[in-house]
Scaffold this motif. Structure first.
Motif, PDB file in Angstrom:
ATOM      1  N   HIS A  98       0.835  -1.207   0.000  1.00 52.67           N
ATOM      2  CA  HIS A  98       0.000   0.000   0.000  1.00 52.67           C
ATOM      3  C   HIS A  98       0.870   1.256   0.000  1.00 52.67           C
ATOM      4  O   HIS A  98       0.797   2.076   0.915  1.00 52.67           O
ATOM      5  CB  HIS A  98      -0.933  -0.004   1.205  1.00 52.67           C
ATOM      6  N   THR A  99       1.680   1.426  -1.025  1.00 52.22           N
ATOM      7  CA  THR A  99       2.674   2.505  -1.012  1.00 52.22           C
ATOM      8  C   THR A  99       2.247   3.760  -1.772  1.00 52.22           C
ATOM      9  O   THR A  99       2.947   4.766  -1.715  1.00 52.22           O
ATOM     10  CB  THR A  99       3.990   1.994  -1.622  1.00 52.22           C
ATOM     11  N   SER A 100       1.157   3.708  -2.472  1.00 56.69           N
ATOM     12  CA  SER A 100       0.809   4.812  -3.376  1.00 56.69           C
ATOM     13  C   SER A 100       0.524   6.122  -2.650  1.00 56.69           C
ATOM     14  O   SER A 100       0.674   7.210  -3.217  1.00 56.69           O
ATOM     15  CB  SER A 100      -0.398   4.426  -4.240  1.00 56.69           C
ATOM     16  N   MET A 101       0.108   6.057  -1.384  1.00 50.52           N
ATOM     17  CA  MET A 101      -0.261   7.263  -0.645  1.00 50.52           C
ATOM     18  C   MET A 101       0.864   7.820   0.222  1.00 50.52           C
ATOM     19  O   MET A 101       0.682   8.820   0.910  1.00 50.52           O
ATOM     20  CB  MET A 101      -1.489   6.989   0.234  1.00 50.52           C
ATOM     21  N   LEU A 102       2.021   7.169   0.199  1.00 54.20           N
ATOM     22  CA  LEU A 102       3.125   7.633   1.035  1.00 54.20           C
ATOM     23  C   LEU A 102       3.562   9.058   0.672  1.00 54.20           C
ATOM     24  O   LEU A 102       3.991   9.828   1.538  1.00 54.20           O
ATOM     25  CB  LEU A 102       4.316   6.678   0.916  1.00 54.20           C
ATOM     26  N   VAL A 103       3.454   9.416  -0.607  1.00 57.26           N
ATOM     27  CA  VAL A 103       3.902  10.742  -1.045  1.00 57.26           C
ATOM     28  C   VAL A 103       3.040  11.863  -0.476  1.00 57.26           C
ATOM     29  O   VAL A 103       3.440  13.036  -0.499  1.00 57.26           O
ATOM     30  CB  VAL A 103       3.902  10.837  -2.592  1.00 57.26           C
ATOM     31  N   GLN A 104       1.873  11.518   0.030  1.00 59.84           N
ATOM     32  CA  GLN A 104       0.978  12.546   0.560  1.00 59.84           C
ATOM     33  C   GLN A 104       1.308  12.924   2.001  1.00 59.84           C
ATOM     34  O   GLN A 104       0.703  13.838   2.553  1.00 59.84           O
ATOM     35  CB  GLN A 104      -0.474  12.071   0.456  1.00 59.84           C
ATOM     36  N   TRP A 105       2.254  12.214   2.605  1.00 55.50           N
ATOM     37  CA  TRP A 105       2.700  12.583   3.946  1.00 55.50           C
ATOM     38  C   TRP A 105       3.722  13.712   3.831  1.00 55.50           C
ATOM     39  O   TRP A 105       4.688  13.617   3.077  1.00 55.50           O
ATOM     40  CB  TRP A 105       3.322  11.387   4.664  1.00 55.50           C
ATOM     41  N   LYS A 106       3.536  14.759   4.571  1.00 52.65           N
ATOM     42  CA  LYS A 106       4.436  15.915   4.554  1.00 52.65           C
ATOM     43  C   LYS A 106       5.202  15.954   5.880  1.00 52.65           C
ATOM     44  O   LYS A 106       4.628  16.256   6.934  1.00 52.65           O
ATOM     45  CB  LYS A 106       3.649  17.213   4.364  1.00 52.65           C
ATOM     46  N   LEU A 107       6.485  15.615   5.816  1.00 47.20           N
ATOM     47  CA  LEU A 107       7.298  15.541   7.022  1.00 47.20           C
ATOM     48  C   LEU A 107       8.124  16.811   7.213  1.00 47.20           C
ATOM     49  O   LEU A 107       8.653  17.374   6.248  1.00 47.20           O
ATOM     50  CB  LEU A 107       8.243  14.334   6.962  1.00 47.20           C
ATOM     51  N   THR A 108       8.240  17.224   8.454  1.00 47.12           N
ATOM     52  CA  THR A 108       9.121  18.342   8.782  1.00 47.12           C
ATOM     53  C   THR A 108      10.553  17.827   8.904  1.00 47.12           C
ATOM     54  O   THR A 108      10.789  16.611   8.950  1.00 47.12           O
ATOM     55  CB  THR A 108       8.702  18.987  10.105  1.00 47.12           C
ATOM     56  N   ARG A 109      11.511  18.734   8.938  1.00 51.83           N
ATOM     57  CA  ARG A 109      12.914  18.337   9.066  1.00 51.83           C
ATOM     58  C   ARG A 109      13.137  17.554  10.360  1.00 51.83           C
ATOM     59  O   ARG A 109      13.883  16.572  10.377  1.00 51.83           O
ATOM     60  CB  ARG A 109      13.803  19.578   9.033  1.00 51.83           C
ATOM     61  N   LYS A 110      12.488  17.975  11.432  1.00 53.48           N
ATOM     62  CA  LYS A 110      12.629  17.267  12.705  1.00 53.48           C
ATOM     63  C   LYS A 110      12.066  15.852  12.605  1.00 53.48           C
ATOM     64  O   LYS A 110      12.655  14.894  13.145  1.00 53.48           O
ATOM     65  CB  LYS A 110      11.907  18.049  13.809  1.00 53.48           C
ATOM     66  N   GLN A 111      10.957  15.692  11.923  1.00 50.05           N
ATOM     67  CA  GLN A 111      10.386  14.357  11.740  1.00 50.05           C
ATOM     68  C   GLN A 111      11.332  13.463  10.950  1.00 50.05           C
ATOM     69  O   GLN A 111      11.516  12.281  11.284  1.00 50.05           O
ATOM     70  CB  GLN A 111       9.037  14.453  11.017  1.00 50.05           C
ATOM     71  N   ILE A 112      11.924  13.988   9.888  1.00 48.37           N
ATOM     72  CA  ILE A 112      12.862  13.206   9.072  1.00 48.37           C
ATOM     73  C   ILE A 112      14.042  12.745   9.915  1.00 48.37           C
ATOM     74  O   ILE A 112      14.503  11.598   9.802  1.00 48.37           O
ATOM     75  CB  ILE A 112      13.330  14.036   7.864  1.00 48.37           C
ATOM     76  N   GLU A 113      14.527  13.612  10.804  1.00 50.52           N
ATOM     77  CA  GLU A 113      15.633  13.237  11.688  1.00 50.52           C
ATOM     78  C   GLU A 113      15.236  12.076  12.596  1.00 50.52           C
ATOM     79  O   GLU A 113      16.027  11.153  12.823  1.00 50.52           O
ATOM     80  CB  GLU A 113      16.045  14.446  12.532  1.00 50.52           C
ATOM     81  N   LEU A 114      14.014  12.109  13.103  1.00 45.06           N
ATOM     82  CA  LEU A 114      13.544  11.028  13.974  1.00 45.06           C
ATOM     83  C   LEU A 114      13.355   9.729  13.202  1.00 45.06           C
ATOM     84  O   LEU A 114      13.663   8.641  13.712  1.00 45.06           O
ATOM     85  CB  LEU A 114      12.232  11.435  14.653  1.00 45.06           C
ATOM     86  N   VAL A 115      12.861   9.828  11.972  1.00 41.96           N
ATOM     87  CA  VAL A 115      12.696   8.642  11.126  1.00 41.96           C
ATOM     88  C   VAL A 115      14.058   7.997  10.860  1.00 41.96           C
ATOM     89  O   VAL A 115      14.211   6.768  10.920  1.00 41.96           O
ATOM     90  CB  VAL A 115      11.998   9.015   9.799  1.00 41.96           C
ATOM     91  N   GLU A 116      15.047   8.815  10.570  1.00 41.14           N
ATOM     92  CA  GLU A 116      16.395   8.299  10.326  1.00 41.14           C
ATOM     93  C   GLU A 116      16.983   7.672  11.585  1.00 41.14           C
ATOM     94  O   GLU A 116      17.633   6.624  11.532  1.00 41.14           O
ATOM     95  CB  GLU A 116      17.290   9.431   9.821  1.00 41.14           C
ATOM     96  N   LYS A 117      16.748   8.288  12.729  1.00 38.70           N
ATOM     97  CA  LYS A 117      17.257   7.759  13.997  1.00 38.70           C
ATOM     98  C   LYS A 117      16.646   6.393  14.302  1.00 38.70           C
ATOM     99  O   LYS A 117      17.307   5.500  14.850  1.00 38.70           O
ATOM    100  CB  LYS A 117      16.951   8.738  15.131  1.00 38.70           C
ATOM    101  N   ALA A 118      15.392   6.209  13.915  1.00 36.66           N
ATOM    102  CA  ALA A 118      14.699   4.935  14.157  1.00 36.66           C
ATOM    103  C   ALA A 118      15.110   3.847  13.180  1.00 36.66           C
ATOM    104  O   ALA A 118      14.748   2.678  13.374  1.00 36.66           O
ATOM    105  CB  ALA A 118      13.188   5.152  14.084  1.00 36.66           C
ATOM    106  N   GLY A 119      15.863   4.201  12.131  1.00 39.96           N
ATOM    107  CA  GLY A 119      16.372   3.190  11.206  1.00 39.96           C
ATOM    108  C   GLY A 119      15.631   3.075   9.892  1.00 39.96           C
ATOM    109  O   GLY A 119      15.849   2.116   9.140  1.00 39.96           O
TER     110      GLY A 119
END
Length: 583
Positions: A98-119
Motif C-alpha cells: 500500500h505505497t501509493s499514498m506515502l507521497v501525501q505525507w508531509k514531514l518536517t525536518r525534525k520528523q525526518i531526523e527522527l525517522v532516520e534515527k529509528a532506522g
C-alpha cells in the motif's frame, strides 16, 4: 549532395526496419525472445527454431516433474505447483503493498531526523513501485517454505540479508524484533499517538485513519506532538511496505511499541525482520489454497531484476550515487506494467539457464554509497541463523545458495524442521537491555533451566530462537573451492520440482509450430525486396527458402494458391508503386 545522403540514410534505416520487423514477428510468433547477439540472421533463425524443437521434445517426455526424493520438499502435496500441474490454475496473486499514498505525507525536518534515527531513513526514500503481479506470482510458484529458497532449474536461490540491506537500506545487524509484551491496543495508541480510533479491532489499525489524522504535522507543534506524528508515519511506512498484510489497508498495532523511543528503535535489525516477514508471506502464498501475497514485494521484485533476466526493465540511466539500490529501478514506476502473463513467466522460469542468472549482481557497483552500518555487516549474508519478526521465526540458509556469493555449490546439509510460530503470549522478552549478557550465555542458561510447566516450555522455545540469532556471527558459512557441482546437480534433480507448468501435448505443440511457420512464410512473401542490396537480398531469400523447406518437410508441399496469392499481392504493390511514381 546532402539530399542524396539523406535519401541513402533513410533507405538504410527503412531496410533495417523491414528486416528487424520480419525477424521480430517471426520470434514473437514462435514464442521466443529475440536475441541478436553475435549471430547473423540465418544463424538466429535456426538457433531459436532448434531451441523450440528441443524444448518441445524435453517437455513432452516429462512424466514426473518431481521431486523423486521427497525428503526435502516434504510438503509437495500442498504446494501450488501440484495444483498447476493438475490443471487447476489459481491465476495471478493479489499483491498487497500500500505505497501509493506515502507521497501525501508531509514531514518536517525534525520528523525526518527522527525517522532516520529509528532506522527507516533509506526506506522512506523508495518510491511506490508498479508491481508486476504476474512475475511475483510465477516466482512464488518456485518458492519452497521447506528450505526458504526458490527451486529453479539451475539450483536453489534465495533473498539474503545482503539483498535486503542493499535494496531497502535497512539494518541487518542489531537486536531481533522481539519486545516487551504490550498493553491493550487502545492503551498503546492513546499513550504513543495521543488518540485511538473507535473501530480498533483485532489489534489492527487502518492505514487510512493514520493518514487522515497524522499526515501533516502542525508547524508550531510541541516535541511530544512531533514525536506522535512521527510514530504514526513510521507505523504507516512499515505497514504499507515491509509489514504489509493481506487483511487489507491495515497494520498491526504490535509494531507501534517499538517506536516509543526512536534511538532504541534504531538498534533493531529491521532488515532481518523484513526478510523473516517476506519469507513467511512467500511460504503462505506458495500453498495452493492461497490467492494473496504481502510483505515487501518491492524487495522481491527488485531481487528478481538484479538476479534474473526475466521481465527485467531498463535500469535507471544514471544510478550513480543512488542508495538504497531499489532506486536503480525507479524508472519502472512511470512505465507500463509488464505485458507478460503468468504462463509466459512460468515457461521462462521452467527453461531458465545459468546464462539467465546474474549470480553476483552487486560486484561492479560502487559501494562508496553504502552506509557503513550496512557495509560493515554484509558478512551476515552467509550467516545460517534464525530471522525473527515478533511472532515469526524463519531460517536463513545461505549454505544452499553459495553461488550467490561466488563459491561453488556442494550438496547442502539436511534441513531441520523448525518452530515457525512464536505464540503471542510469549512476547514478554525485553531485548533492549543486557543484549550482550544474553549473547554470552544468559539465554542459554534460561533454556537449560526450563521448568515443566507449559508456559516455561513455550518460552524456552522462544529463547532458543532468540539465541540462534544472537549467535549468528558464530555460524558464518565458509565456501569451499574444491567442489564438484555436477554431484550437486545430480542430487538436486532428484529432490526438486523440475517443472511448474504442464508441457503442451505433441499435437497442440505441432499445430502451434506449423501455424507460426505459415504466418512467417506469408510475411516473407509479402515483403518487397527489390531495392535491398544484393548481399541482404541473398540472405533474406535464404531465410525464405528455409521457411518454405521447413514447412514442406512438416506438412508437405505448400498449397499453390497461397503462393499465387502472395505473388498477386506483390504485383499489386508494384503496380501501386508505379502509379505513385507517375503521379
Amino acid at each position: 549532395m546532402n539530399t542524396e545522403m539523406e535519401i541513402e540514410n533513410n533507405y538504410d534505416r527503412d531496410k533495417l526496419i523491414v528486416l528487424s520487423l520480419f525477424l521480430s514477428l517471426s520470434f514473437v510468433l514462435l514464442g521466443f525472445p529475440l536475441r541478436l547477439q553475435q549471430h547473423n540472421l540465418k544463424q538466429i533463425f535456426f538457433f531459436d527454431f532448434a531451441a523450440l524443437v528441443k524444448e518441445s521434445a524435453q517437455m513432452a517426455i516429462v512424466a514426473d516433474p518431481g521431486p523423486i526424493d521427497k525428503s526435502v520438499l516434504y510438503d509437495q502435496e500442498n504446494h501450488v505447483s501440484s495444483a498447476v500441474w493438475d490443471g487447476q490454475e489459481r491465476g495471478v496473486l493479489r499483491c498487497h503493498e500500500h505505497t501509493s499514498m506515502l507521497v501525501q505525507w508531509k514531514l518536517t525536518r525534525k520528523q525526518i531526523e527522527l525517522v532516520e534515527k529509528a532506522g527507516f531513513g533509506y526506506l522512506r526514500l523508495i518510491p511506490s513501485f508498479s508491481l508486476d503481479n504476474s512475475l511475483i506470482s510465477a516466482l512464488t510458484e518456485r518458492w519452497r517454505r521447506e528450505t526458504n529458497t526458490f527451486h529453479l532449474p539451475v539450483g536453489e536461490m534465495t533473498i539474503t540479508l545482503e539483498d535486503v540491506g542493499l535494496i531497502l537500506g535497512l539494518a541487518i545487524e542489531g537486536n531481533p524484533v522481539v519486545g516487551p509484551q504490550s498493553n491493550s491496543p487502545s492503551v498503546v495508541c492513546e499513550k504513543l499517538l495521543g488518540k485511538a480510533p473507535e473501530d480498533l479491532n483485532g489489534g489492527m489499525l487502518k492505514l487510512t485513519w493514520l493518514k487522515k489524522c497524522f499526515s501533516k504535522c502542525p508547524e508550531d507543534a510541541s516535541t511530544e506532538t512531533i514525536e506522535r506524528y512521527t510514530r504514526a508515519y513510521i507505523l504507516y511506512l512499515v505497514g504499507s511496505t515491509i509489514f504489509s498484510t493481506t487483511t487489507g489497508n491495515k497494520v498491526s498495532i504490535m509494531y507501534l511499541s517499538f517506536f516509543e523511543n526512536f534511538e532504541e528503535a534504531g538498534k533493531f535489525a529491521w532488515g532481518a525482520a523484513a526478510l523473516s516477514f517476506l519469507y513467511r508471506t512467500l511460504g503462505n502464498a506458495s500453498i495452493k489454497s492461497q490467492g494473496t501475497i504481502s510483505g515487501s514485494l518491492t524487495l522481491l521484485q527488485c531481487w528478481s531484476y538484479f538476479h534474473l533476466n526475466i521481465g527485467r526493465p531498463k535500469i535507471n540511466e544514471d544510478p550513480s550515487g543512488n542508495f538504497p539500490f531499489a532506486l536503480r529501478w525507479k524508472g519502472r514506476q512511470s512505465g507500463p506494467r509488464s505485458t507478460s502473463n503468468i504462463v509466459a513467466y512460468r515457461k521462462a522460469l521452467d527453461n531458465l539457464t545459468s546464462s539467465d542468472v546474474q549470480w553476483l549482481p552487486y560486484k561492479d557497483i560502487d559501494f562508496a554509497v553504502v552506509p557503513d552500518h550496512i557495509k560493515d555487516n554484509l558478512n551476515l549474508k552467509l550467516a545460517r541463523t534464525m530471522l525473527i519478526c515478533i511472532d515469526k521465526a524463519e531460517r536463513h540458509m545461505p549454505d544452499r545458495c553459495l553461488r550467490q556469493f561466488g563459491s561453488p555449490q556442494p550438496i547442502p546439509q539436511k534441513v531441520k524442521r523448525w518452530e515457525k510460530r512464536i505464540r503471542s503470549g510469549d512476547q514478554g522478552i525485553d531485548l533492549t537491555k543486557d543484549t550482550e549478557l544474553k549473547a554470552k550465555g544468559k539465554v542459554h542458561a534460561e533454556v537449560k533451566d526450563l521448568t515443566k510447566d507449559t508456559e516455561s516450555e513455550t518460552k524456552g522455545k522462544v529463547h532458543a530462537e532468540v539465541k540462534d540469532w544472537l549467535d549468528r556471527k558464530q555460524h558464518i558459512v565458509d565456501g569451499v573451492d574444491d567442489v564438484d557441482e555436477s554431484e550437486y546437480m545430480q542430487w538436486y534433480e532428484k529432490i526438486t520440482r523440475k517443472f511448474i507448468g504442464q508441457p503442451e501435448s505433441l499435437e497442440s505443440e505441432f499445430q502451434r509450430t506449423v501455424a507460426a511457420i505459415k504466418e512467417i512464410e506469408n510475411i516473407a512473401d509479402s515483403v518487397l525486396i527489390d531495392q535491398i542490396d544484393s548481399r541482404d537480398k541473398k540472405l533474406f531469400n535464404e531465410i525464405k527458402n528455409s521457411v518454405h523447406s521447413c514447412l514442406t518437410e512438416i506438412i508437405g508441399e505448400p498449397r499453390k494458391g497461397r503462393r499465387k496469392s502472395a505473388a498477386k499481392r506483390k504485383r499489386s504493390n508494384n503496380s501501386n508503386s508505379r502509379d505513385d511514381t507517375t503521379d
